[in-house]
Design an enzyme around this catalytic site. Structure first.
Site, mmCIF file in Angstrom:
data_model
loop_
_atom_site.group_PDB
_atom_site.id
_atom_site.type_symbol
_atom_site.label_atom_id
_atom_site.label_comp_id
_atom_site.label_asym_id
_atom_site.label_seq_id
_atom_site.Cartn_x
_atom_site.Cartn_y
_atom_site.Cartn_z
ATOM 1 C CG MET A 128 -1.782 1.374 1.841
ATOM 2 S SD MET A 128 -2.560 1.044 2.811
ATOM 3 C CE MET A 128 -4.102 0.421 2.568
ATOM 4 C CB CYS A 129 3.315 2.818 -2.232
ATOM 5 S SG CYS A 129 4.472 4.045 -1.758
ATOM 6 C CG LEU A 130 -2.697 5.527 -1.198
ATOM 7 C CD1 LEU A 130 -3.672 6.229 -1.728
ATOM 8 C CD2 LEU A 130 -2.542 4.539 -0.844
#
Lengths: 156, 459
Positions: free
Chosen positions: A90-92
């Site tokens: 999860m990279c935002l």
């Protein structure tokens, strides 16, 4: 500030374990390494993930807090913002290195992740297909998400 | 895929590419803050760029002699200003001011609170800044202690090349700048093109990798540089038409010094004028070192430096050996006159007949001159100087020639070496006060040189 970074991590860890954000539990994978945290997150009730128990890994880079922590879902999850692969990353938003602010605290990171389970962000998706379904066929999306919860995120 | 054209990428592929592009981090190399380089290097770098750049970079070294590169990792503008701030403090050389800076920056706690930054998060970063300031204050040598700014420069340079130290300092400056903007909304919101101040700070000031923008530079100048008395000038090296770089300046009210940055689209480096780079001359001993003007006759009898084996240097007029023990010969006497710089043996001989040379006007009331102790240099010279100051009108201090008639009227010294013969101490030299041109006497020449004589006669 290598020592300072360590000091900060220890401080944050004791805060988070002492007063964890709702529905989460935090512990170290290895007591001798404060850089890898294991997160147990309950699916929020108002989401299709309700009833699921998700295991996440929070990895703090050695440059922390000047680089963002890395968040990986070890439990498979049907979500537009979590990569559907063996990484489950999860990279935002605040987790991206060009948006990361060193004053951000890890409890805020955990709250951010949990809020994404309640309200996914299809416009900044890593899984375009799931995002498309989320936008155009919410019912179908929720159905698959619930199936995945049963399949992968049951009580372990 | 049998056709020559690739099908348009699917949603998944696009998403994947997007993810790759999001995760891409350009590899940045080089030191965080580089060594001082001549700015002609910039000209060389742009020698094959387009003409606007060539013209502008050619003009650059005329104004700025040196520059220092900063790593372009999204923090270069912040880093450049922070480094230059420390360098300016070091160059200024005032310990007290550095300590005052710590106190001043700590006093911003109220705007941090007002902007909603929790102090327990900020204090780690702030401590990096205060810590380096304190170390800087310690490293700045006291004003009269030899070479300043060498150690302190190395200290600052090392600190800014330490990844986590400089990261902490930059983070705190970002927090401080953000807090400043958030507490001065009216000053900044007109420049945000409708963006909310809090959104702007969250998007462009606080994120660690976000390059500084004009609003941020202005706020950082206001909060950090301006109260410290540091002006800021930023030449823009960009493609706008013109022969010279465009200049942006921020002036402190009471400027102590100026910090200079070089802006190239997306990047900042540090610039220096020649006077910023030159070490201040801090060698008081050599400046006020004794220069034995007019005292050459004594050198033949006073070789205090003989032990060094450098006697022969005394033979050369105007050349003197500066004593390491000079504090003994001038530091304690309190007389700035060159006379007092003479080695003790000479001084003794000089002060033997002070009164006859220049009778003090006050002598009618004073005890006879004989009572003046001539064995004590300090006391003996006092009346001389007093009388001198009354008698003279010019701006010059008394010279040995006025005080000691025997020196002035003594026979001209005999010189034996070729160096002395060619110097103005020789009466044959036109600069000598007793200059006497050598006269050509044909007779003498005819006597000594028959050949030449014969030739001349032949005409």
């Amino acid at each position: 500030m290598a020592a300072g970074g360590h000091k900060r991590i220890v401080k944050e860890l004791s805060e988070v374990t002492g007063d964890p954000p709702a529905g989460t539990k935090v512990r170290l994978v290895d007591e001798s390494d404060v850089h890898i945290w294991e997160i147990l997150m309950d699916g929020p009730e108002q989401s299709p993930y309700s009833g699921g128990h998700f295991k996440l890994l929070l990895t703090l880079p050695k440059e922390y807090p000047f680089k963002p922590p890395v968040l990986n879902f070890q439990t498979k999850i049907y979500h537009p913002n979590v990569s559907n692969d063996d990484k489950g990353s999860m990279c935002l938003g605040m987790l991206r290195s060009d948006e990361w602010k060193p004053p951000n605290k890890l409890s805020a990171v955990l709250n951010y992740a949990r809020n994404l389970l309640i309200e996914p962000n299809p416009d900044d998706a890593v899984e375009g297909g799931i995002a498309e379904q989320y936008k155009s066929d919410r019912r179908g999306f929720e159905k698959t998400a619930k199936e995945w919860v049963k399949k992968y995120a049951g009580k372990s | 895929m049998t056709t020559g054209y690739a099908p348009p990428p699917s949603e998944e592929e696009l998403a994947y590419l997007q993810k790759l592009s999001n995760e891409y981090e350009p590899e940045v190399t080089g030191p965080l803050v580089g060594e001082l380089q001549p700015s002609t290097n910039i000209t060389t770098e742009y020698a094959r760029a387009d003409p606007v750049y060539i013209k502008k970079t050619e003009a650059l070294p005329h104004k700025y002699s040196n520059y220092r590169a900063c790593r372009g990792d999204g923090n270069c503008g912040w880093r450049a200003i922070a480094f230059a701030y420390f360098e300016a403090l070091a160059r200024n050389g005032d310990k007290t001011k550095v300590h005052a800076e710590v106190t001043r920056l700590k006093s911003f706690q109220n705007i941090l609170d007002a902007a909603g930054f929790p102090s327990e998060v900020c204090e780690d970063f702030a401590e990096e800044l205060y810590d380096l300031l304190r170390k800087t204050a310690v490293a700045i040598p006291p004003p009269d202690n030899g070479n300043p700014a060498t150690d302190v420069k190395a200290l600052v340079f090392e600190a800014f090349n330490d990844e986590s130290t400089q990261a902490g300092i930059i983070t705190f400056l970002r927090i401080l700048t953000s807090a400043w903007i958030k507490t001065h909304i009216d000053n900044y919101s007109p420049f945000l093109m409708g963006e909310d101040v809090f959104t702007y700070c969250g998007r462009a000031i606080e994120p660690f990798r976000h390059e500084i923008e004009n609003v941020g530079i202005n706020a950082l100048f206001e909060v950090l540089l301006k109260p410290a008395g540091f002006s800021l000038e930023i030449p823009y090296l960009d493609r706008t038409p013109g022969d010279e770089v465009n200049m942006y300046t921020f002036n402190a009210e009471y400027p102590i010094t100026t910090i200079r940055l070089l802006y190239r689209p997306g990047h900042y480096d540090i610039l220096y004028k020649i006077e910023d780079v030159q070490q201040p001359v801090h060698t008081p001993h050599s400046i006020s070192a004794p220069v034995y003007i007019g005292s050459f006759p004594h050198h033949t009898q006073d070789h205090t430096n003989g032990a060094r084996g450098l006697d022969y240097l005394h033979m050369i007029p105007g050349v003197t050996l500066v004593d390491d023990i000079s504090p003994y010969s001038y530091g304690d006497s309190g007389f700035p006159s060159p006379i007092s710089t003479h080695p003790p043996a000479m001084q003794q001989s000089l002060s033997v007949h002070p009164i006859p040379a220049h009778p003090a006007p006050a002598s009618a009331y004073a005890p006879p001159p004989l009572q003046i102790p001539t064995h004590s240099l300090g006391v003996a010279r006092l009346p001389i100087q007093a009388s001198q100051s009354q008698a003279r009108t010019g701006p010059f201090r008394p010279s040995i020639w006025e005080l000691e008639p025997s020196v002035a009227s003594g026979p001209p010294p005999q010189f034996t070496t070729s160096i002395f013969r060619n110097s103005h101490y020789n009466t044959a030299h036109f600069l000598n006060p007793d200059f006497e041109p050598e006269q050509w006497s044909p007779d003498a020449e005819y006597v000594t040189s028959n050949n030449s004589g014969r030739r001349r006669n032949g005409h």
